[in-house]
Design an enzyme around this catalytic site. Structure first.
Site, PDB file in Angstrom:
ATOM      1  N   TYR A 152       0.854  -1.183   0.000  1.00  0.00           N
ATOM      2  CA  TYR A 152       0.000   0.000   0.000  1.00  0.00           C
ATOM      3  C   TYR A 152       0.892   1.235   0.000  1.00  0.00           C
ATOM      4  CZ  TYR A 152      -3.391   3.470   1.717  1.00  0.00           C
ATOM      5  OH  TYR A 152      -4.201   4.576   1.879  1.00  0.00           O
ATOM      6  N   ASP A 185       9.391   2.812  -0.174  1.00  0.00           N
ATOM      7  CA  ASP A 185       8.317   3.451   0.590  1.00  0.00           C
ATOM      8  C   ASP A 185       8.524   3.052   2.051  1.00  0.00           C
ATOM      9  OD1 ASP A 185       6.111   4.402   1.816  1.00  0.00           O
ATOM     10  OD2 ASP A 185       4.641   3.507   0.441  1.00  0.00           O
ATOM     11  N   LYS A 200       4.439   8.762   9.106  1.00  0.00           N
ATOM     12  CA  LYS A 200       4.241   8.082  10.397  1.00  0.00           C
ATOM     13  C   LYS A 200       5.248   8.525  11.476  1.00  0.00           C
ATOM     14  CE  LYS A 200       1.250   4.739   8.401  1.00  0.00           C
ATOM     15  NZ  LYS A 200       1.206   3.913   7.222  1.00  0.00           N
TER      16      LYS A 200
HETATM   17  C1  PLP Z   1       0.557   4.455   5.880  1.00  0.00           C
HETATM   18  C2  PLP Z   1       1.300   4.257   4.643  1.00  0.00           C
HETATM   19  C3  PLP Z   1       1.180   5.153   3.563  1.00  0.00           C
HETATM   20  C4  PLP Z   1       0.196   6.289   3.558  1.00  0.00           C
HETATM   21  O1  PLP Z   1       0.447   7.217   4.557  1.00  0.00           O
HETATM   22  P1  PLP Z   1      -0.755   8.207   5.016  1.00  0.00           P
HETATM   23  O2  PLP Z   1      -0.094   9.112   5.992  1.00  0.00           O
HETATM   24  O3  PLP Z   1      -1.798   7.308   5.617  1.00  0.00           O
HETATM   25  O4  PLP Z   1      -1.245   8.891   3.812  1.00  0.00           O
HETATM   26  C5  PLP Z   1       1.990   4.974   2.461  1.00  0.00           C
HETATM   27  N1  PLP Z   1       2.866   3.956   2.407  1.00  0.00           N
HETATM   28  C6  PLP Z   1       3.011   3.067   3.414  1.00  0.00           C
HETATM   29  C7  PLP Z   1       4.026   1.993   3.306  1.00  0.00           C
HETATM   30  C8  PLP Z   1       2.209   3.188   4.555  1.00  0.00           C
HETATM   31  O5  PLP Z   1       2.338   2.290   5.534  1.00  0.00           O
END
Ligand code: PLP
Length: 420
Positions: free
Chosen positions: A144, A239, A267
């Site tokens: 994701y 990511d 995060k």
């Molecule tokens: C949570 C997450 C996102 C999206 O971040 P948001 O702050 O919720 O938009 C993108 N990539 C990864 C790997 C994630 O865990």
């Protein structure tokens, strides 16, 4: 344990907010029941509006590596409030946060702050396309990358939980720019590059997947991605929105010794406030406006409150490297409680219990998990005051605030709940 007040508010919430929640993963659709409404948190614990107490393994879905209301972060926020909440003009603290990020992640030479992980991945993919002059991007099934249009193909997280194979509302011409491949399959990546190598701008990957549940990279997989992308003039995007500062201070790239071209963060770097960032090679980042022709902007980017919280988080982690050792030890202690017919995947403080006997190495094998049994386990744990992510396809998170006593309590609850 009763949830009378939560049930009443949820009823009202569903009339005012789609599904009653501001992000789909907060709903309890896949595990049954309705979500408790949270009134406060402290350290490793949270309380709901009916007065129930839980050991929290969601940690706001990753940001709260130091637990709730860490004193350093509260102090930093109080200090920021003295100055002002937003200027839309440069501040010194933004430069300090950029420096802290570049110091920690060896591959990040320059960085741009944004407001969420989604913004970070959206901008990184655009930048990769702008830099290479190519349109296609490779992603992996069950990963994701936020709710950006083009990579929402075969995505993990809420998409996996709710069983929405491909979201509506994304034009086919956008999803056609994404090639989704099985995670951990070097052969699939090789084949895709043999077929379309000249057109692939980037490979984007969660170096440790969290969003189909926790799935670590197979030995050699990340190395192969590095080699194949370099050979074809494509960029490698890690990511690290979830893994950055979590699986190691320098992220998964430090833990596995890989140097991606671009990295996305979110995060943990916001210390519980909304922040994201993308960074990497300076020659690529210099293409971002106003230095270069790839446009990306944000009214609240580098927000003083978020930057203060993030900086306090990173400074605390840097000063206390023993936190990562403690997370490893407590994670291992949790893992030891798990019976043989359940597969635990864990990397540091990220973990998932899969209700399947076989190994979970990609989205196909994750989907073999008995989600009905996960739902029963989840509800038993909640009744016993253990708050896990309400989905088989999400990672649970330990924080530095989890004590040995929290772990013992969780292990005791799990022994009963596993047999349910
Ligand atoms: C949570 C997450 C996102 C999206 O971040 P948001 O702050 O919720 O938009 C993108 N990539 C990864 C790997 C994630 O865990």
């Amino acid at each position: 344990m009763n949830h009378v007040k939560s049930e009443a508010i949820f009823e009202k919430a569903q009339k005012l907010i789609p599904g009653g929640v501001n992000s789909p993963v907060r709903a309890y659709r896949s595990v049954g029941g309705n979500p408790p409404f949270i009134s406060r948190g402290n350290g490793s614990r949270i309380w709901d509006i009916d007065g129930n107490e839980y050991v929290d393994y969601v940690g706001s879905w990753g940001p709260l590596l130091l637990g709730h209301r860490h004193p350093d972060i509260l102090r930093a926020l109080a200090g920021a409030l003295e100055i002002g909440t937003s200027f839309g003009a440069p501040t010194e603290q933004e430069v300090e946060l950029a420096e802290a990020i570049c110091d920690a992640l060896p591959s990040v030479e320059m960085v741009r702050l944004v407001n969420s992980g989604t913004e970070a991945t959206m901008a990184a993919i655009r930048l990769a396309r702008g830099f290479t002059g190519r349109d296609l991007a490779v992603k992996f099934e069950g990963c994701y990358h936020g709710h950006v249009d083009s990579p929402l193909v075969k995505a993990g997280s809420g998409i996996a939980t709710l069983g929405i194979p491909d979201t509506q509302g994304v034009p086919k011409s956008f999803s056609d720019t994404t090639i989704a491949l099985p995670f951990n399959s070097v052969d699939a990546v090789d084949a895709a590059f043999r077929a379309h190598g000249e057109r692939i701008a980037a490979v984007i990957v969660e170096p440790v997947v969290g969003n189909m549940g926790c799935v670590p990279p197979a030995p050699g997989f990340l190395e192969a991605l590095r080699e194949i992308t370099a050979r074809h003039g494509s960029l490698l995007i890690f990511d690290e929105v979830m893994t950055g500062f979590r699986v190691a201070f320098g992220g998964a790239q430090k833990r596995y010794g890989i140097r991606p071209d671009l990295t996305t963060l979110g995060k943990v770097i916001g210390g519980g406030l909304p922040v994201g960032a993308y960074g990497g090679r300076a020659d690529i980042l210099r293409k971002v406006a106003p230095a270069g022709p790839v446009y990306q902007a944000g009214t609240l980017s580098g927000n003083p409150l978020a930057v203060a919280a993030g900086l306090a988080m990173l400074r605390h982690l840097k000063a206390h490297p023993e936190i990562y050792t403690q997370l490893e030890e407590r994670g291992a202690a949790l893992q030891a409680a798990v019976p043989k017919d359940i597969t635990v995947n864990r990397v540091g403080s990220m973990f998932t219990f899969f209700f399947t006997g076989g190994p979970v190495t990609d989205y196909e094998s994750a989907k073999r998990s008995d989600t009905a049994r996960f739902g029963r386990f989840f509800r038993k744990m909640l009744e016993r005051g253990i708050y896990l992510p309400p989905s088989q396809f999400e990672a649970a998170f330990l924080s530095a605030a989890h004590t040995e006593e929290d772990i013992r309590r969780t292990v005791d609850a799990a022994r009963e709940a596993f047999s349910a």
